[in-house]
Enzyme design. Structure first.
Site, PDB file in Angstrom:
ATOM      1  N   LYS A  13       0.837  -1.211   0.000  1.00 58.36           N
ATOM      2  CA  LYS A  13       0.000   0.000   0.000  1.00 58.36           C
ATOM      3  C   LYS A  13       0.872   1.260   0.000  1.00 58.36           C
ATOM      4  O   LYS A  13       0.673   2.154  -0.804  1.00 58.36           O
ATOM      5  CB  LYS A  13      -0.921   0.052   1.240  1.00 58.36           C
ATOM      6  CG  LYS A  13      -1.887  -1.087   1.350  1.00 58.36           C
ATOM      7  CD  LYS A  13      -2.788  -0.943   2.567  1.00 58.36           C
ATOM      8  CE  LYS A  13      -2.058  -0.986   3.890  1.00 58.36           C
ATOM      9  NZ  LYS A  13      -1.408  -2.280   4.197  1.00 58.36           N
ATOM     10  N   ARG A  87     -10.170   0.815   8.402  1.00 58.58           N
ATOM     11  CA  ARG A  87      -9.882  -0.610   8.573  1.00 58.58           C
ATOM     12  C   ARG A  87     -11.034  -1.360   9.210  1.00 58.58           C
ATOM     13  O   ARG A  87     -10.975  -2.573   9.332  1.00 58.58           O
ATOM     14  CB  ARG A  87      -8.672  -0.807   9.479  1.00 58.58           C
ATOM     15  CG  ARG A  87      -7.410  -0.441   8.815  1.00 58.58           C
ATOM     16  CD  ARG A  87      -6.242  -0.776   9.699  1.00 58.58           C
ATOM     17  NE  ARG A  87      -5.153  -0.003   9.196  1.00 58.58           N
ATOM     18  CZ  ARG A  87      -3.931  -0.453   9.008  1.00 58.58           C
ATOM     19  NH1 ARG A  87      -3.626  -1.673   9.332  1.00 58.58           N
ATOM     20  NH2 ARG A  87      -3.003   0.318   8.511  1.00 58.58           N
ATOM     21  N   ARG A 126      11.346  -5.697   5.332  1.00 61.89           N
ATOM     22  CA  ARG A 126      11.193  -4.267   5.026  1.00 61.89           C
ATOM     23  C   ARG A 126      12.124  -3.435   5.904  1.00 61.89           C
ATOM     24  O   ARG A 126      12.314  -3.713   7.085  1.00 61.89           O
ATOM     25  CB  ARG A 126       9.757  -3.825   5.275  1.00 61.89           C
ATOM     26  CG  ARG A 126       9.610  -2.303   5.254  1.00 61.89           C
ATOM     27  CD  ARG A 126       8.211  -1.812   5.400  1.00 61.89           C
ATOM     28  NE  ARG A 126       7.418  -2.594   6.318  1.00 61.89           N
ATOM     29  CZ  ARG A 126       6.090  -2.586   6.329  1.00 61.89           C
ATOM     30  NH1 ARG A 126       5.434  -1.853   5.457  1.00 61.89           N
ATOM     31  NH2 ARG A 126       5.428  -3.300   7.191  1.00 61.89           N
ATOM     32  N   ARG A 154      10.757  -1.841  11.688  1.00 56.86           N
ATOM     33  CA  ARG A 154       9.610  -1.560  12.557  1.00 56.86           C
ATOM     34  C   ARG A 154       9.420  -2.659  13.595  1.00 56.86           C
ATOM     35  O   ARG A 154       9.522  -3.838  13.270  1.00 56.86           O
ATOM     36  CB  ARG A 154       8.337  -1.412  11.701  1.00 56.86           C
ATOM     37  CG  ARG A 154       8.252  -0.068  11.032  1.00 56.86           C
ATOM     38  CD  ARG A 154       7.155   0.051  10.008  1.00 56.86           C
ATOM     39  NE  ARG A 154       5.906  -0.608  10.319  1.00 56.86           N
ATOM     40  CZ  ARG A 154       4.837  -0.562   9.508  1.00 56.86           C
ATOM     41  NH1 ARG A 154       4.901   0.119   8.377  1.00 56.86           N
ATOM     42  NH2 ARG A 154       3.734  -1.184   9.827  1.00 56.86           N
ATOM     43  N   ARG A 165      -0.963  -9.525  12.726  1.00 55.56           N
ATOM     44  CA  ARG A 165      -1.557  -8.389  12.009  1.00 55.56           C
ATOM     45  C   ARG A 165      -2.359  -8.876  10.799  1.00 55.56           C
ATOM     46  O   ARG A 165      -3.416  -8.338  10.489  1.00 55.56           O
ATOM     47  CB  ARG A 165      -0.463  -7.412  11.556  1.00 55.56           C
ATOM     48  CG  ARG A 165       0.138  -6.634  12.719  1.00 55.56           C
ATOM     49  CD  ARG A 165       1.486  -6.024  12.347  1.00 55.56           C
ATOM     50  NE  ARG A 165       1.396  -5.011  11.329  1.00 55.56           N
ATOM     51  CZ  ARG A 165       2.406  -4.652  10.540  1.00 55.56           C
ATOM     52  NH1 ARG A 165       3.586  -5.256  10.664  1.00 55.56           N
ATOM     53  NH2 ARG A 165       2.258  -3.714   9.634  1.00 55.56           N
TER      54      ARG A 165
HETATM   55  P1  AP5 Z   1       4.802  -1.566   1.926  1.00 49.26           P
HETATM   56  O1  AP5 Z   1       4.482  -0.730   0.734  1.00 49.26           O
HETATM   57  O2  AP5 Z   1       5.542  -0.928   3.047  1.00 49.26           O
HETATM   58  O3  AP5 Z   1       3.494  -2.324   2.459  1.00 49.26           O
HETATM   59  P2  AP5 Z   1       2.199  -1.800   3.194  1.00 49.26           P
HETATM   60  O4  AP5 Z   1       1.032  -2.459   2.548  1.00 49.26           O
HETATM   61  O5  AP5 Z   1       2.196  -0.302   3.252  1.00 49.26           O
HETATM   62  O6  AP5 Z   1       2.426  -2.467   4.590  1.00 49.26           O
HETATM   63  P3  AP5 Z   1       2.322  -1.927   6.068  1.00 49.26           P
HETATM   64  O7  AP5 Z   1       2.880  -3.026   6.931  1.00 49.26           O
HETATM   65  O8  AP5 Z   1       2.936  -0.569   6.234  1.00 49.26           O
HETATM   66  O9  AP5 Z   1       0.819  -1.831   6.262  1.00 49.26           O
HETATM   67  P4  AP5 Z   1       0.098  -1.849   7.594  1.00 49.26           P
HETATM   68  O10 AP5 Z   1      -1.271  -1.667   7.098  1.00 49.26           O
HETATM   69  O11 AP5 Z   1       0.282  -2.963   8.509  1.00 49.26           O
HETATM   70  O12 AP5 Z   1       0.823  -0.732   8.414  1.00 49.26           O
HETATM   71  P5  AP5 Z   1       0.385   0.711   8.814  1.00 49.26           P
HETATM   72  O13 AP5 Z   1       1.611   1.518   8.837  1.00 49.26           O
HETATM   73  O14 AP5 Z   1      -0.767   1.180   8.014  1.00 49.26           O
HETATM   74  O15 AP5 Z   1       5.623  -2.845   1.388  1.00 49.26           O
HETATM   75  C1  AP5 Z   1       6.094  -3.826   2.297  1.00 49.26           C
HETATM   76  C2  AP5 Z   1       7.491  -4.322   1.843  1.00 49.26           C
HETATM   77  O16 AP5 Z   1       7.358  -5.008   0.602  1.00 49.26           O
HETATM   78  C3  AP5 Z   1       8.498  -3.185   1.599  1.00 49.26           C
HETATM   79  O17 AP5 Z   1       9.766  -3.595   2.032  1.00 49.26           O
HETATM   80  C4  AP5 Z   1       8.475  -2.973   0.075  1.00 49.26           C
HETATM   81  O18 AP5 Z   1       9.714  -2.507  -0.411  1.00 49.26           O
HETATM   82  C5  AP5 Z   1       8.159  -4.375  -0.413  1.00 49.26           C
HETATM   83  N1  AP5 Z   1       7.331  -4.394  -1.618  1.00 49.26           N
HETATM   84  C6  AP5 Z   1       6.231  -3.634  -1.870  1.00 49.26           C
HETATM   85  N2  AP5 Z   1       5.724  -3.961  -3.076  1.00 49.26           N
HETATM   86  C7  AP5 Z   1       6.512  -4.974  -3.572  1.00 49.26           C
HETATM   87  C8  AP5 Z   1       6.487  -5.756  -4.783  1.00 49.26           C
HETATM   88  N3  AP5 Z   1       5.538  -5.582  -5.716  1.00 49.26           N
HETATM   89  N4  AP5 Z   1       7.440  -6.710  -4.938  1.00 49.26           N
HETATM   90  C9  AP5 Z   1       8.393  -6.895  -3.989  1.00 49.26           C
HETATM   91  N5  AP5 Z   1       8.477  -6.190  -2.831  1.00 49.26           N
HETATM   92  C10 AP5 Z   1       7.538  -5.238  -2.638  1.00 49.26           C
HETATM   93  O19 AP5 Z   1      -0.185   0.463  10.301  1.00 49.26           O
HETATM   94  C11 AP5 Z   1       0.671   0.127  11.373  1.00 49.26           C
HETATM   95  C12 AP5 Z   1      -0.135   0.005  12.646  1.00 49.26           C
HETATM   96  O20 AP5 Z   1      -0.773   1.256  12.941  1.00 49.26           O
HETATM   97  C13 AP5 Z   1      -1.288  -0.996  12.624  1.00 49.26           C
HETATM   98  O21 AP5 Z   1      -0.860  -2.315  12.908  1.00 49.26           O
HETATM   99  C14 AP5 Z   1      -2.184  -0.432  13.727  1.00 49.26           C
HETATM  100  O22 AP5 Z   1      -1.662  -0.730  15.006  1.00 49.26           O
HETATM  101  C15 AP5 Z   1      -2.053   1.058  13.510  1.00 49.26           C
HETATM  102  N6  AP5 Z   1      -3.059   1.581  12.565  1.00 49.26           N
HETATM  103  C16 AP5 Z   1      -2.830   2.174  11.377  1.00 49.26           C
HETATM  104  N7  AP5 Z   1      -3.965   2.528  10.779  1.00 49.26           N
HETATM  105  C17 AP5 Z   1      -4.967   2.137  11.631  1.00 49.26           C
HETATM  106  C18 AP5 Z   1      -6.387   2.206  11.557  1.00 49.26           C
HETATM  107  N8  AP5 Z   1      -7.023   2.758  10.485  1.00 49.26           N
HETATM  108  N9  AP5 Z   1      -7.092   1.713  12.593  1.00 49.26           N
HETATM  109  C19 AP5 Z   1      -6.501   1.176  13.674  1.00 49.26           C
HETATM  110  N10 AP5 Z   1      -5.152   1.060  13.797  1.00 49.26           N
HETATM  111  C20 AP5 Z   1      -4.392   1.538  12.781  1.00 49.26           C
END
Ligand code: AP5
Length: 211
Positions: A13, A87, A126, A154, A165
Site C-alpha cells: 500500500k 480498517r 522491510r 519496525r 496483524r
Molecule cells: P509496503 O508498501 O511498506 O506495504 P504496506 O502495505 O504499506 O504495509 P504496512 O505493513 O505498512 O501496512 P500496515 O497496514 O500494517 O501498516 P500501517 O503503517 O498502516 O511494502 C512492504 C514491503 O514489501 C516493503 O519492504 C516494500 O519494499 C516491499 N514491496 C512492496 N511492493 C513490492 C512488490 N511488488 N514486490 C516486492 N516487494 C515489494 O499500520 C501500522 C499500525 O498502525 C497498525 O498495525 C495499527 O496498530 C495502527 N493503525 C494504522 N492505521 C490504523 C487504523 N485505520 N485503525 C486502527 N489502527 C491503525
C-alpha cells in the site's frame, strides 16, 4: 480525486500510494505513518505504543480523530489517498460522515491482494529510511549504502507480530470490503509481481475513475 487503499500488512500500500500520489498530485494520508510520527514526538500514550508493537489496531476514535484533523489541512482540499484507513466498519461509517459534511465522495477503494506467505516475507525484510520515509526491501529493493545508518526495522515487522496483524486484517475486511463492493467502488488489484507490474495494474484500475 479521493481514494482509499486497503490491503494486508506488506501488500505494498505504502509503496504504491507514493507512486499514485506523485502521478495525481494528491497527498498520501497514512494513519500508520501518522501514528508512528506521534509516537516519535511523544504524543502517543505508552499503552497505544505497546498495542501497536504487538500488532493490534488502535481504537477507532483515535484514528478517526487523526483523520478529522488531517482533513482540515489545505492540501487535502483537491483530494487525497487514504492509506490504511478505514480498517473497520465504524471507521468506514465515520469517513462517510466526514465526507458528507465536506460535500465530497470517494472515487474508488483499491484492495491490494497478495498471498499470505509473500506478505510475511515482504514485511519481515522491510526497512524504512527514517529521514525520508523511503521504503526498501532487503531482497527486492535493497537500500543504498548511504541509507544504512538511517534504516529502521519496525517493531511490528517481527514474523510473529506480522502473522497476528494479517489475522486481524482478515477478520476486519470480512465486513469492510463488502461495504464498498455493494456501492460499486471497490477495485481488487493483484499485488503479486514486481513493483512496476503492480503499479501498471493500479494505474489501469484508476483509469476508469480518474478523468
Ligand atoms: P509496503 O508498501 O511498506 O506495504 P504496506 O502495505 O504499506 O504495509 P504496512 O505493513 O505498512 O501496512 P500496515 O497496514 O500494517 O501498516 P500501517 O503503517 O498502516 O511494502 C512492504 C514491503 O514489501 C516493503 O519492504 C516494500 O519494499 C516491499 N514491496 C512492496 N511492493 C513490492 C512488490 N511488488 N514486490 C516486492 N516487494 C515489494 O499500520 C501500522 C499500525 O498502525 C497498525 O498495525 C495499527 O496498530 C495502527 N493503525 C494504522 N492505521 C490504523 C487504523 N485505520 N485503525 C486502527 N489502527 C491503525
Amino acid at each position: 480525486m479521493r481514494l482509499v487503499f486497503v490491503g494486508p500488512q506488506g501488500a505494498g500500500k505504502g509503496t504504491q500510494a507514493k507512486l499514485v500520489c506523485a502521478k495525481w498530485g494528491i497527498p498520501q494520508v497514512s494513519t500508520g505513518d501518522m501514528l508512528r510520527a506521534a509516537k516519535t514526538e511523544g504524543r502517543l500514550s505508552q499503552d497505544l505504543v505497546a498495542e501497536m508493537a504487538k500488532g493490534a489496531l488502535v481504537p477507532d476514535e483515535v484514528v478517526i480523530g487523526l483523520i478529522r484533523t488531517r482533513f482540515e489541512a489545505s492540501d487535502c482540499k483537491p483530494g487525497f489517498l487514504l492509506d490504511g484507513f478505514p480498517r473497520t466498519q465504524p471507521q468506514a461509517e465515520a469517513l462517510d460522515g466526514l465526507l458528507q459534511h465536506l460535500g465530497q465522495k470517494l472515487a474508488a477503494v483499491l484492495a491490494l491482494e497478495v498471498a499470505r506467505e509473500l506478505l510475511i516475507e515482504r514485511a519481515v525484510l522491510r526497512r524504512t529510511d527514517k529521514r525520508t520515509g523511503q521504503i526498501y526491501h532487503l531482497k527486492y529493493k535493497p537500500p543504498p549504502p548511504e541509507a544504512q545508518p538511517w534504516l529502521e526495522h519496525r517493531p511490528d515487522d517481527r514474523e510473529d507480530v506480522v502473522k497476528h496483524r494479517i489475522d486481524t486484517y482478515e477478520r476486519m475486511t470480512a465486513e469492510l470490503l463488502p461495504y464498498y463492493e455493494k456501492r460499486g467502488i471497490l477495485k481488487r488489484v493483484d499485488g503479486v509481481g514486481n513493483v512496476e507490474e503492480v503499479t501498471g495494474r493500479v494505474f489501469s484500475a484508476l483509469d476508469g475513475v480518474v478523468s
